[in-house]
Enzyme design. Structure first.
Site, PDB file in Angstrom:
ATOM      1  N   HIS A 229       2.889  15.857  -4.334  1.00 23.79           N
ATOM      2  CA  HIS A 229       3.056  17.262  -4.677  1.00 23.79           C
ATOM      3  C   HIS A 229       2.231  18.161  -3.763  1.00 23.79           C
ATOM      4  O   HIS A 229       1.310  17.719  -3.089  1.00 23.79           O
ATOM      5  CB  HIS A 229       2.629  17.485  -6.125  1.00 23.79           C
ATOM      6  CG  HIS A 229       1.226  17.047  -6.411  1.00 23.79           C
ATOM      7  ND1 HIS A 229       0.925  15.758  -6.768  1.00 23.79           N
ATOM      8  CD2 HIS A 229       0.051  17.725  -6.381  1.00 23.79           C
ATOM      9  CE1 HIS A 229      -0.382  15.651  -6.953  1.00 23.79           C
ATOM     10  NE2 HIS A 229      -0.926  16.829  -6.722  1.00 23.79           N
TER      11      HIS A 229
ATOM     12  N   THR B  32       9.971  16.886   5.788  1.00 24.99           N
ATOM     13  CA  THR B  32       9.752  18.104   5.015  1.00 24.99           C
ATOM     14  C   THR B  32      11.051  18.777   4.594  1.00 24.99           C
ATOM     15  O   THR B  32      11.023  19.783   3.889  1.00 24.99           O
ATOM     16  CB  THR B  32       8.920  19.104   5.833  1.00 24.99           C
ATOM     17  OG1 THR B  32       9.611  19.399   7.055  1.00 24.99           O
ATOM     18  CG2 THR B  32       7.546  18.525   6.161  1.00 24.99           C
ATOM     19  N   LYS B  33      12.194  18.255   5.062  1.00 30.17           N
ATOM     20  CA  LYS B  33      13.486  18.797   4.648  1.00 30.17           C
ATOM     21  C   LYS B  33      14.491  17.665   4.557  1.00 30.17           C
ATOM     22  O   LYS B  33      14.249  16.551   5.038  1.00 30.17           O
ATOM     23  CB  LYS B  33      13.977  19.868   5.614  1.00 30.17           C
ATOM     24  CG  LYS B  33      14.154  19.409   7.048  1.00 30.17           C
ATOM     25  CD  LYS B  33      14.560  20.571   7.946  1.00 30.17           C
ATOM     26  CE  LYS B  33      14.750  20.124   9.389  1.00 30.17           C
ATOM     27  NZ  LYS B  33      15.142  21.250  10.264  1.00 30.17           N
TER      28      LYS B  33
ATOM     29  N   ALA C  90       8.892   5.179  11.719  1.00 31.84           N
ATOM     30  CA  ALA C  90       7.497   4.969  11.345  1.00 31.84           C
ATOM     31  C   ALA C  90       6.674   6.206  11.672  1.00 31.84           C
ATOM     32  O   ALA C  90       6.786   6.784  12.759  1.00 31.84           O
ATOM     33  CB  ALA C  90       6.939   3.753  12.080  1.00 31.84           C
TER      34      ALA C  90
ATOM     35  N   ASN D 272       0.798  -1.227   0.000  1.00 34.49           N
ATOM     36  CA  ASN D 272       0.000   0.000   0.000  1.00 34.49           C
ATOM     37  C   ASN D 272       0.834   1.282   0.000  1.00 34.49           C
ATOM     38  O   ASN D 272       0.337   2.352   0.351  1.00 34.49           O
ATOM     39  CB  ASN D 272      -0.965   0.008   1.184  1.00 34.49           C
ATOM     40  CG  ASN D 272      -1.973  -1.120   1.114  1.00 34.49           C
ATOM     41  OD1 ASN D 272      -2.901  -1.086   0.320  1.00 34.49           O
ATOM     42  ND2 ASN D 272      -1.764  -2.147   1.935  1.00 34.49           N
TER      43      ASN D 272
ATOM     44  N   ARG E  48      12.601  15.267  12.720  1.00 31.57           N
ATOM     45  CA  ARG E  48      13.846  15.912  13.165  1.00 31.57           C
ATOM     46  C   ARG E  48      14.865  14.834  13.481  1.00 31.57           C
ATOM     47  O   ARG E  48      14.512  13.667  13.742  1.00 31.57           O
ATOM     48  CB  ARG E  48      13.603  16.783  14.401  1.00 31.57           C
ATOM     49  CG  ARG E  48      13.104  16.008  15.601  1.00 31.57           C
ATOM     50  CD  ARG E  48      12.865  16.917  16.793  1.00 31.57           C
ATOM     51  NE  ARG E  48      12.417  16.154  17.958  1.00 31.57           N
ATOM     52  CZ  ARG E  48      13.220  15.532  18.812  1.00 31.57           C
ATOM     53  NH1 ARG E  48      14.540  15.574  18.606  1.00 31.57           N
ATOM     54  NH2 ARG E  48      12.743  14.864  19.839  1.00 31.57           N
TER      55      ARG E  48
ATOM     56  N   ARG F   5      19.378  11.149  16.289  1.00 31.35           N
ATOM     57  CA  ARG F   5      20.801  10.860  16.435  1.00 31.35           C
ATOM     58  C   ARG F   5      21.333  10.398  15.094  1.00 31.35           C
ATOM     59  O   ARG F   5      20.594  10.323  14.110  1.00 31.35           O
ATOM     60  CB  ARG F   5      21.060   9.792  17.502  1.00 31.35           C
ATOM     61  CG  ARG F   5      20.600   8.384  17.139  1.00 31.35           C
ATOM     62  CD  ARG F   5      21.044   7.400  18.184  1.00 31.35           C
ATOM     63  NE  ARG F   5      20.610   6.043  17.923  1.00 31.35           N
ATOM     64  CZ  ARG F   5      21.291   5.151  17.213  1.00 31.35           C
ATOM     65  NH1 ARG F   5      22.435   5.496  16.645  1.00 31.35           N
ATOM     66  NH2 ARG F   5      20.836   3.928  17.050  1.00 31.35           N
TER      67      ARG F   5
END
Length: 259
Positions: free
Chosen positions: A169, A224-225, A219, A141, A239, A242
């Protein structure tokens, strides 16, 4: 191909229903190839068991731009614009998967050797390109999307957990008096996953990001970066927790599944 243009192709009554279907699904105006496509998928696509696997393996070869040795097709697998799809050796495409290489200006889908697509995985082009390297495992999926000139590039030895979303997108949304869906797509160059990365189940990798070599996305993370090589990221937005090269700490990452 934009959603607006695709919709116009479906609803354009100046073209026959057959021509619209060929443009969106077949990728060819050849009547002979359309009949071949329809017969093969209609007669063999839903055939269960070992007989179905054997017949699809033998007869589906003629549909693709190029296909390697030992490719296996599960039941109810759907291909759109198959002459823009290249499959390497020992690719396994299990039940219910969709490979869609649509587009007017794109190259399509290129898949390397020993790639496994688990049930209902979707690889979708809308005027974008998707390249998947060797020894990649794509969970059930999962959706992989390349639109409006974007490219999705997945390197060798990548693991992708089930229900993962890659390369989707975004839209322009500056004008509040116009529905967001009508303001057009805002492409950001596509998504790249470098060699040996591990993407946990239900993660979302947004358009424009790169996942570095050997990195782990936990998970449920929303990336986003860019993720540095060998980093472990988690959270919404993701974020760095480590690096794999530092002292280990416990991080839960759900594995990808080939079943």
């Amino acid at each position: 191909m934009s959603q607006k243009k695709a919709h116009a192709q479906i609803t354009d009554e100046s073209q026959s229903a057959l021509t619209r279907y060929q443009n969106l699904v077949i990728g060819s105006n050849s009547l002979a190839f359309t009949i071949q496509y329809e017969l093969l998928l209609g007669l063999l696509g839903g055939l269960p068991g070992a007989l179905g696997l054997a017949l699809r393996r033998k007869f589906y070869k003629s549909l693709f731009k190029s296909i390697g040795r030992g490719v296996l097709f599960g039941s109810r697998v759907m291909f759109r614009h198959p002459k823009k799809i290249i499959l390497g050796d020992a690719v396994v495409i299990t039940d219910g998967c969709v490979l869609d290489a649509r587009g007017e200006n794109n190259t399509g889908i290129v898949i390397g050797d020993n790639v496994i697509f688990s049930q209902n995985a979707m690889v979708i082009c809308k005027d974008g390109d998707i390249r998947i390297g060797n020894n990649v495992n794509i969970g059930a999926n999962t959706g992989i999307y390349a639109v409006a000139g974007n490219k999705v590039d997945i390197a060798d030895h990548v693991l992708i957990g089930h229900y993962t979303y890659i390369g989707g997108h975004s839209y322009h949304f500056d004008q509040i008096d116009i529905p967001i869906a009508s303001q057009g797509i805002n492409p950001r160059g596509g998504t790249s996953i470098e060699e040996g990365a591990w993407i946990g189940a239900t993660a979302a990798l947004m358009d424009g990001v790169t996942i570095g070599k050997g990195a782990i996305v936990a998970a449920g993370a929303v990336v986003t970066k860019d993720v540095p090589p060998y980093a472990i990221v988690a959270g919404v937005p993701a974020r760095v927790i480590r690096y794999r090269t530092s002292t280990p700490t416990e991080v839960t990452v759900e594995s990808s599944s080939a079943g």
